[in-house]
Motif scaffolding. Structure first.
Motif, PDB file in Angstrom:
ATOM      1  N   GLY A 284      36.329 -40.348-116.559  1.00 40.75           N
ATOM      2  CA  GLY A 284      35.225 -39.675-117.174  1.00 40.75           C
ATOM      3  C   GLY A 284      33.945 -40.380-116.423  1.00 40.75           C
ATOM      4  O   GLY A 284      32.649 -40.231-117.168  1.00 40.75           O
ATOM      5  N   ASP A 313      45.444 -39.431-126.218  1.00 43.30           N
ATOM      6  CA  ASP A 313      44.175 -39.153-125.868  1.00 43.30           C
ATOM      7  C   ASP A 313      43.747 -37.822-126.452  1.00 43.30           C
ATOM      8  O   ASP A 313      44.196 -36.755-125.932  1.00 43.30           O
ATOM      9  N   GLU A 314      42.793 -37.869-127.228  1.00 45.28           N
ATOM     10  CA  GLU A 314      42.357 -36.509-128.002  1.00 45.28           C
ATOM     11  C   GLU A 314      41.013 -35.975-127.708  1.00 45.28           C
ATOM     12  O   GLU A 314      40.419 -35.235-128.389  1.00 45.28           O
ATOM     13  N   THR A 315      40.494 -36.706-126.667  1.00 41.79           N
ATOM     14  CA  THR A 315      39.196 -36.401-126.086  1.00 41.79           C
ATOM     15  C   THR A 315      38.886 -35.020-125.843  1.00 41.79           C
ATOM     16  O   THR A 315      37.618 -34.266-126.504  1.00 41.79           O
ATOM     17  N   ALA A 316      39.732 -34.190-125.411  1.00 44.10           N
ATOM     18  CA  ALA A 316      39.475 -32.545-125.219  1.00 44.10           C
ATOM     19  C   ALA A 316      39.365 -31.887-126.340  1.00 44.10           C
ATOM     20  O   ALA A 316      38.531 -31.071-126.962  1.00 44.10           O
ATOM     21  N   THR A 317      40.485 -32.258-127.199  1.00 44.59           N
ATOM     22  CA  THR A 317      40.534 -31.911-128.630  1.00 44.59           C
ATOM     23  C   THR A 317      39.281 -31.962-129.676  1.00 44.59           C
ATOM     24  O   THR A 317      38.611 -30.867-130.046  1.00 44.59           O
ATOM     25  N   ARG A 319      36.308 -32.722-128.488  1.00 42.61           N
ATOM     26  CA  ARG A 319      34.965 -32.187-127.881  1.00 42.61           C
ATOM     27  C   ARG A 319      34.955 -30.741-128.275  1.00 42.61           C
ATOM     28  O   ARG A 319      33.813 -30.198-128.492  1.00 42.61           O
ATOM     29  N   GLU A 320      36.172 -30.052-128.327  1.00 42.39           N
ATOM     30  CA  GLU A 320      35.967 -28.641-128.957  1.00 42.39           C
ATOM     31  C   GLU A 320      35.282 -28.863-130.604  1.00 42.39           C
ATOM     32  O   GLU A 320      34.517 -27.724-131.057  1.00 42.39           O
ATOM     33  N   ARG A 389      34.699 -40.650-125.814  1.00 43.77           N
ATOM     34  CA  ARG A 389      36.251 -40.688-125.714  1.00 43.77           C
ATOM     35  C   ARG A 389      36.877 -40.504-127.236  1.00 43.77           C
ATOM     36  O   ARG A 389      36.221 -41.100-128.058  1.00 43.77           O
ATOM     37  N   THR A 391      40.707 -40.948-129.161  1.00 45.36           N
ATOM     38  CA  THR A 391      42.132 -41.511-129.328  1.00 45.36           C
ATOM     39  C   THR A 391      42.732 -41.338-130.819  1.00 45.36           C
ATOM     40  O   THR A 391      42.051 -41.373-131.686  1.00 45.36           O
TER      41      THR A 391
END
Length: 406
Positions: A284, A313-317, A319-320, A389, A391
């Motif tokens: 990133g 890695d739960e960054t995308a989740t 972020r939503e 980030r 996790t």
């Protein structure tokens, strides 16, 4: 093959970004540079050349006595129509004895007129921390030294005074977590287990395994982040002994035979690396991997059960969920709303701490319905710009066997 290596030589940054992992020592580096430049000006001025003219030829009488000895000093070469320049001697190198006793005085070559007096402020068994500060033209410079039976000489952190400092010194396979408040003497020392991992920073391998591969010797770790099979470690500079004054970072990759150092220095690019892998997107960052490094969290947030599995890695989740929110209170409320269950027997537990570099770490522990799990933990790092980030991992109630809860 795991071979300890010395961090590579420093090289200029590829961008104008400030080294976020070392922002606390930027003022220190400037002060060192100015003082070292001032002290070295005399070394750059060459001695005025001296031309030796040949003596006129004379015929001495037969009974002339032998003239007195006119031999030149041994460090001067005499030759017709030549000049002689004497190089200045190199600056002396002072080797300090390791810290001992209640107080310890050390003089840095960077500040020869400002000796540090460090006091023994914390100790666990035979391992101790010394803490002291000097003032150089209105700049507060602080050094902490960790000394112990499994440390070759001592490991140190030096940087800007008046700030909260967290780092890890490695003695063999034992990590020592050090947290120092803004005031000199406000220091806590915690011995971590050899299996301790910085799970909140995305790392499943033990801290000692990753940091030990870098081979830091006198330097201490101030940050770490793991993405997939890669780890990036940042370390502080040293002032009281030989070593890099500016600190830096090192990129490691996990291979079939363990961790290996890929690249390192004061600036480490995310592309154009020796192994040809572009790591800009996974970490990133746009250019320098130092931007990705996460600081060492406080002990209560750094401690997580070794009986945990499936770090994700739960960054995308996340972020939503957050939708761009950056305020810690707002983020905490959104996390609790997403992860909490009003029908659960126990509510979620939230821990939060400022982590330095403008980052905040929020850990949410969610009690599990299945008694094979104690909880699911979510570690979320945020900055003024929003999510950095995230996790998550499950902690087993009774232990792990073969990667599964029992």
């Amino acid at each position: 093959m795991n071979v300890p290596v010395t961090p590579p030589e420093e090289r200029p940054p590829r961008s104008t970004l400030v080294l976020v992992a070392l922002g606390g020592v930027a003022a220190l580096v400037l002060v060192i540079g100015v003082l070292l430049w001032t002290g070295s000006r005399g070394d750059d001025e060459l001695t005025t050349p001296t031309t030796l003219e040949p003596l006129p030829a004379t015929t001495a009488p037969a009974d002339t006595t032998v003239p007195p000895d006119t031999t030149m000093p041994p460090d001067t070469t005499v030759a017709e129509n030549t000049t002689t320049t004497t190089e200045p001697p190199p600056p002396p190198t002072t080797v300090l004895d390791p810290p001992s006793g209640d107080t310890w005085t050390a003089t840095s070559r960077a500040f020869p007129d400002h000796p540090f007096t460090l006091a023994r402020v914390a100790a666990v068994d035979a391992t101790a921390v010394y803490d002291g500060e000097i003032d150089v033209d209105g700049n507060r410079i602080r050094c902490l030294a960790v000394v112990g039976p499994d440390i070759e000489r001592w490991q140190e952190w030096c940087g800007e005074g008046g700030t909260t400092v967290r780092f890890v010194a490695l003695a063999g396979i034992t990590p020592w977590h050090v947290e120092a408040g803004p005031d000199v003497g406000a220091v806590t020392l915690e011995r971590m287990e050899p299996t301790w991992a910085l799970r909140a920073s995305g790392c499943t391998s033990p801290f000692a395994t990753i940091a030990g591969t870098v081979g830091l010797r006198a330097q201490v770790t101030i940050g770490m982040v793991c993405v997939g099979n890669d780890a990036f470690v940042t370390f502080a500079g040293v002032l009281l002994q030989e070593g890099g004054r500016d600190g830096g970072g090192a990129l490691l990759a996990l291979g079939d035979e363990g961790w290996n150092v890929i690249d390192g220095g004061t600036a480490v690019p995310c592309a154009g690396l020796p192994d040809g892998i572009d790591r800009c997107a996974p970490f990133g960052v746009g250019d320098d991997l130092n931007e990705a490094a996460l600081p060492i969290p406080s002990v209560d947030l750094a401690l997580s059960s070794p009986d945990s599995i499936e770090l994700r890695d739960e960054t995308a989740t996340v972020r939503e969920w957050l939708g761009g929110a950056a305020d810690p209170d707002t983020v905490e409320g959104l996390l609790v709303a997403q992860l909490g269950d009003p029908e659960a027997e126990a509510p979620v537990a939230v821990r939060r701490a400022a982590a330095g570099r403008g980052l905040t770490l929020i850990i949410v522990d969610v009690p599990a319905f299945d008694d094979a799990f104690l909880s699911t933990s979510w570690a979320v790092w945020i900055s003024e710009g929003g999510l950095v980030r995230a996790t998550a991992w499950e902690t087993c109630a009774r232990g792990v066997v073969g990667g599964l809860c029992v």
